[in-house]
Write a protein that holds these residues in place. Structure first.
Motif, PDB file in Angstrom:
ATOM      1  N   UNK A  26       0.840  -1.201   0.000  1.00 22.24           N
ATOM      2  CA  UNK A  26       0.000   0.000   0.000  1.00 22.24           C
ATOM      3  C   UNK A  26       0.880   1.259   0.000  1.00 22.24           C
ATOM      4  N   UNK A  27       1.943   1.223   0.797  1.00 17.05           N
ATOM      5  CA  UNK A  27       2.861   2.368   0.864  1.00 17.05           C
ATOM      6  C   UNK A  27       3.499   2.628  -0.498  1.00 17.05           C
ATOM      7  N   UNK A  28       3.873   1.531  -1.172  1.00 19.60           N
ATOM      8  CA  UNK A  28       4.526   1.702  -2.486  1.00 19.60           C
ATOM      9  C   UNK A  28       3.552   2.241  -3.528  1.00 19.60           C
ATOM     10  N   UNK A  29       2.344   1.704  -3.509  1.00 15.26           N
ATOM     11  CA  UNK A  29       1.352   2.173  -4.490  1.00 15.26           C
ATOM     12  C   UNK A  29       1.017   3.646  -4.232  1.00 15.26           C
ATOM     13  N   UNK A  30       0.829   4.003  -2.947  1.00 17.97           N
ATOM     14  CA  UNK A  30       0.540   5.408  -2.622  1.00 17.97           C
ATOM     15  C   UNK A  30       1.682   6.285  -3.134  1.00 17.97           C
ATOM     16  N   UNK A  31       2.899   5.807  -2.934  1.00 19.63           N
ATOM     17  CA  UNK A  31       4.076   6.575  -3.347  1.00 19.63           C
ATOM     18  C   UNK A  31       4.067   6.829  -4.858  1.00 19.63           C
ATOM     19  N   UNK A  32       3.758   5.778  -5.623  1.00 16.84           N
ATOM     20  CA  UNK A  32       3.740   5.954  -7.087  1.00 16.84           C
ATOM     21  C   UNK A  32       2.624   6.921  -7.509  1.00 16.84           C
ATOM     22  N   UNK A  33       1.600   7.050  -6.673  1.00 13.29           N
ATOM     23  CA  UNK A  33       0.509   7.983  -6.989  1.00 13.29           C
ATOM     24  C   UNK A  33       0.812   9.391  -6.456  1.00 13.29           C
ATOM     25  N   UNK A  34       1.985   9.532  -5.824  1.00 12.01           N
ATOM     26  CA  UNK A  34       2.364  10.847  -5.292  1.00 12.01           C
ATOM     27  C   UNK A  34       1.615  11.189  -4.010  1.00 12.01           C
ATOM     28  N   UNK A  35       1.156  10.119  -3.283  1.00 12.14           N
ATOM     29  CA  UNK A  35       0.404  10.354  -2.045  1.00 12.14           C
ATOM     30  C   UNK A  35       1.195   9.831  -0.853  1.00 12.14           C
ATOM     31  N   UNK A  60      -4.628   8.657   4.196  1.00 13.16           N
ATOM     32  CA  UNK A  60      -3.816   9.049   3.043  1.00 13.16           C
ATOM     33  C   UNK A  60      -3.949  10.555   2.799  1.00 13.16           C
ATOM     34  N   UNK A  61      -2.809  11.169   2.562  1.00  6.85           N
ATOM     35  CA  UNK A  61      -2.864  12.565   2.106  1.00  6.85           C
ATOM     36  C   UNK A  61      -3.086  12.459   0.611  1.00  6.85           C
ATOM     37  N   UNK A  62      -4.343  12.457   0.204  1.00  7.68           N
ATOM     38  CA  UNK A  62      -4.676  12.224  -1.200  1.00  7.68           C
ATOM     39  C   UNK A  62      -6.129  11.829  -1.306  1.00  7.68           C
ATOM     40  N   UNK A  63      -6.395  10.744  -2.061  1.00  8.02           N
ATOM     41  CA  UNK A  63      -7.773  10.336  -2.273  1.00  8.02           C
ATOM     42  C   UNK A  63      -7.959   8.874  -1.848  1.00  8.02           C
ATOM     43  N   UNK A  64      -8.649   8.698  -0.710  1.00 12.70           N
ATOM     44  CA  UNK A  64      -8.762   7.365  -0.101  1.00 12.70           C
ATOM     45  C   UNK A  64      -9.493   6.377  -1.012  1.00 12.70           C
ATOM     46  N   UNK A  65     -10.560   6.841  -1.664  1.00 13.45           N
ATOM     47  CA  UNK A  65     -11.359   5.899  -2.464  1.00 13.45           C
ATOM     48  C   UNK A  65     -10.563   5.426  -3.683  1.00 13.45           C
ATOM     49  N   UNK A  66      -9.913   6.372  -4.359  1.00  9.24           N
ATOM     50  CA  UNK A  66      -9.134   5.965  -5.543  1.00  9.24           C
ATOM     51  C   UNK A  66      -7.992   5.036  -5.145  1.00  9.24           C
ATOM     52  N   UNK A 137       2.170   6.326  11.821  1.00  8.53           N
ATOM     53  CA  UNK A 137       3.415   5.705  11.357  1.00  8.53           C
ATOM     54  C   UNK A 137       3.437   5.804   9.833  1.00  8.53           C
ATOM     55  N   UNK A 138       4.534   6.341   9.267  1.00  8.78           N
ATOM     56  CA  UNK A 138       4.640   6.472   7.817  1.00  8.78           C
ATOM     57  C   UNK A 138       4.755   5.100   7.149  1.00  8.78           C
ATOM     58  N   UNK A 139       4.128   4.962   5.981  1.00  7.50           N
ATOM     59  CA  UNK A 139       4.207   3.673   5.273  1.00  7.50           C
ATOM     60  C   UNK A 139       4.870   3.796   3.892  1.00  7.50           C
ATOM     61  N   UNK A 140       5.172   5.036   3.462  1.00  9.46           N
ATOM     62  CA  UNK A 140       5.796   5.189   2.134  1.00  9.46           C
ATOM     63  C   UNK A 140       7.247   4.720   2.164  1.00  9.46           C
ATOM     64  N   UNK A 141       7.748   4.228   1.021  1.00  4.27           N
ATOM     65  CA  UNK A 141       9.168   3.876   0.967  1.00  4.27           C
ATOM     66  C   UNK A 141       9.986   5.112   1.360  1.00  4.27           C
ATOM     67  N   UNK A 142      11.022   4.885   2.158  1.00  3.65           N
ATOM     68  CA  UNK A 142      11.818   6.020   2.626  1.00  3.65           C
ATOM     69  C   UNK A 142      11.340   6.539   3.972  1.00  3.65           C
ATOM     70  N   UNK A 143      10.029   6.398   4.240  1.00  5.29           N
ATOM     71  CA  UNK A 143       9.471   6.830   5.534  1.00  5.29           C
ATOM     72  C   UNK A 143       8.957   5.645   6.333  1.00  5.29           C
ATOM     73  N   UNK A 144       9.016   4.466   5.737  1.00  5.46           N
ATOM     74  CA  UNK A 144       8.320   3.314   6.329  1.00  5.46           C
ATOM     75  C   UNK A 144       8.765   3.104   7.783  1.00  5.46           C
ATOM     76  N   UNK A 145       7.791   3.052   8.671  1.00  9.73           N
ATOM     77  CA  UNK A 145       8.086   2.809  10.084  1.00  9.73           C
ATOM     78  C   UNK A 145       8.396   4.060  10.889  1.00  9.73           C
ATOM     79  N   UNK A 146       8.397   5.229  10.221  1.00  7.52           N
ATOM     80  CA  UNK A 146       8.738   6.440  10.980  1.00  7.52           C
ATOM     81  C   UNK A 146       7.523   6.983  11.732  1.00  7.52           C
ATOM     82  N   UNK A 147       7.715   7.270  13.039  1.00  7.56           N
ATOM     83  CA  UNK A 147       6.574   7.734  13.836  1.00  7.56           C
ATOM     84  C   UNK A 147       6.295   9.218  13.694  1.00  7.56           C
TER      85      UNK A 147
END
Ligand code: ATP
Length: 420
Positions: A26-35, A60-66, A137-147
């Motif tokens: 989920x973190x990776x997909x959000x990242x590719x969507x710029x979220x 998500x900072x973005x669009x949850x449904x999409x 807790x951040x889930x994007x690559x690069x932030x994963x696991x950061x509180x």
């Protein structure tokens, strides 16, 4: 300052591998969507406490449904969406994930639902009830696991305190009063000094909350392991009378809740049983008001009304030497929660035993002959059939007959007596 912590290891240790994989993906997909995607709320609190919680809340900072639609494609799950709030739920067999769009909230009127607007994770955390529930807790690559802990939730977890984020918290939404007591008692924490003062100041704000929302909070309390602790604390602080002024959160209630658990074990008691015990001291009229304040559904209202009606029969039920059919006549038709509540509440061991006998044996005693059988044997009119069936049932209950053949004998006897 607490030591910096990275949650990646904690997540991996405490959550099932499939969920961990899902969050990575989920973190990776959000990242590719710029979220930016975050794990938030109760699960973060419980990860730090080392407690299992498989209800994941993602923001998500973005669009949850999409994003949810995109995730569903990658990982087969059932999806439900609410476009009004821009939220989505993904569901598998054993767990579910709620996905919401980061938002800010403003309250135009105390107790009303807030006006919401898409916003940042910081604003999203700032709208939450207590510091221990306002971590992410951040889930994007690069932030994963950061509180992300802007309100000192981790410190408060360590100090075992429940603290609101701002002075108007209970005024904005007084359901937080019940939520605060629930977390305090569940976790064995205590309300932080100022939070306690604010809570007591704002008890009257509970009147601004709709019946449906109050009922939801009560239902959540009844699902706790020890709901009586929450009600007792609510009584101590003057919150319980807001459900109904005559309710008592005393030692009697605590003991009955404990007995209810012991009686129903290994299952937890039904909500109707707990509620009937909580409201046992109310009169029928008071019960009516309690039911309408909480807008209880029909089945729970029935449990409560039956409890009060049965309470009026306890003296009769305590009569020594009652026949099984007499017990049946008194107790037939009441819900099992109402019966159990009275059995636990009555002072009379005889009445309690009679209820036990009814619940464990009498209520399931049936006759074997059907109306058709009786017709075939020569009983012709409807009222006669009903009368004979009742007679057979009574004889069965009192142990005078015990088989289909016995029943046939009784019917034949009746028919012969009628002919002669
Ligand atoms: P539980 O362990 O009881 O399920 P939870 O923390 O997961 O607790 P939920 O009721 O599922 O609680 O809510 C999820 C999160 O939403 C909470 O952790 C909290 O941050 C926030 N929240 C819920 N209700 C409110 C409220 N009335 N006011 C502010 N924030 C709330």
């Amino acid at each position: 300052m607490p030591k910096r912590i990275n949650f990646a290891k904690i997540i991996e240790k405490q959550l099932p591998a499939e969920l961990v994989n899902f969050m990575w993906m989920a973190g990776e997909i959000a990242h590719t969507r710029g979220e930016k995607l975050y794990l938030v709320g109760g699960v973060v609190r419980d990860l730090l406490l080392g407690q299992a919680n498989l209800d994941l809340d993602l923001v998500v900072e973005g669009n949850a449904i999409e994003l949810a639609r995109r995730l569903k494609k990658a990982d087969q799950a059932k999806i439900t969406t609410h476009s009004r709030f821009n939220t989505a739920k993904l569901q598998w067999d054993d767990w579910s994930v709620d996905l919401t769009t980061a938002r800010t909230e403003s309250y135009e009127k105390p107790g009303a639902l807030p006006t919401v607007q898409p916003s940042s994770i910081e604003d999203d955390l700032a709208r939450r009830d207590f510091t221990i529930n306002a971590m992410a807790i951040g889930l994007n690559p690069g932030y994963y696991g950061q509180p992300l802990d802007p309100h000192g939730g981790r410190d408060d977890l360590k100090a075992k305190v429940i603290r609101v984020l701002h002075e108007k918290s209970f005024t904005d939404d007084a359901t937080r009063i019940w939520r605060g007591l629930r977390y305090e008692q569940r976790l064995d924490f205590h309300l932080e000094r100022k939070t306690l003062t604010l809570l007591q100041r704002d008890i009257a704000m509970l009147d601004t909350i709709s019946g449906d929302r109050i009922r939801y909070e009560v239902e959540c309390i009844l699902k706790e392991k020890y709901p009586e602790k929450v009600f007792r604390r609510a009584a101590e602080l003057g919150v319980l009378p807001k459900l109904h002024p005559a309710l008592k959160g005393d030692d009697w209630m605590v003991a009955r809740f404990e007995q209810a658990r012991a009686t129903c074990s290994p299952e937890p008691p039904e909500a109707g049983l707990y509620l009937s015990l909580l409201a046992y001291s109310l009169t029928a009229e008071e019960m009516g008001r309690f039911i309408s304040r909480l807008r209880l559904p029909k089945s729970l209202a029935q449990d409560l009304n039956d409890t009060i009606a049965l309470k009026g029969k306890m003296r009769l039920l305590a009569t020594p030497g009652m026949s099984p059919s007499g017990i049946y006549r008194l107790l037939d038709g009441y819900t099992s929660s109402a019966l159990m509540a009275n059995s636990l509440a009555t002072e009379s061991p005889a009445a309690s035993q009679n209820i036990h006998l009814y619940l464990t044996r009498l209520k399931d005693i049936k006759i074997e002959l059907s109306g058709k059988d009786l017709k075939r044997m020569g009983v012709d009119s409807g009222p006669d059939i009903k009368e004979i069936m009742e007679l057979l049932h009574k004889a069965r209950l009192d142990g005078k007959i015990s088989s289909k053949e016995d029943e046939e004998e009784v019917v034949k006897g009746r028919l012969e007596a009628k002919q002669s």
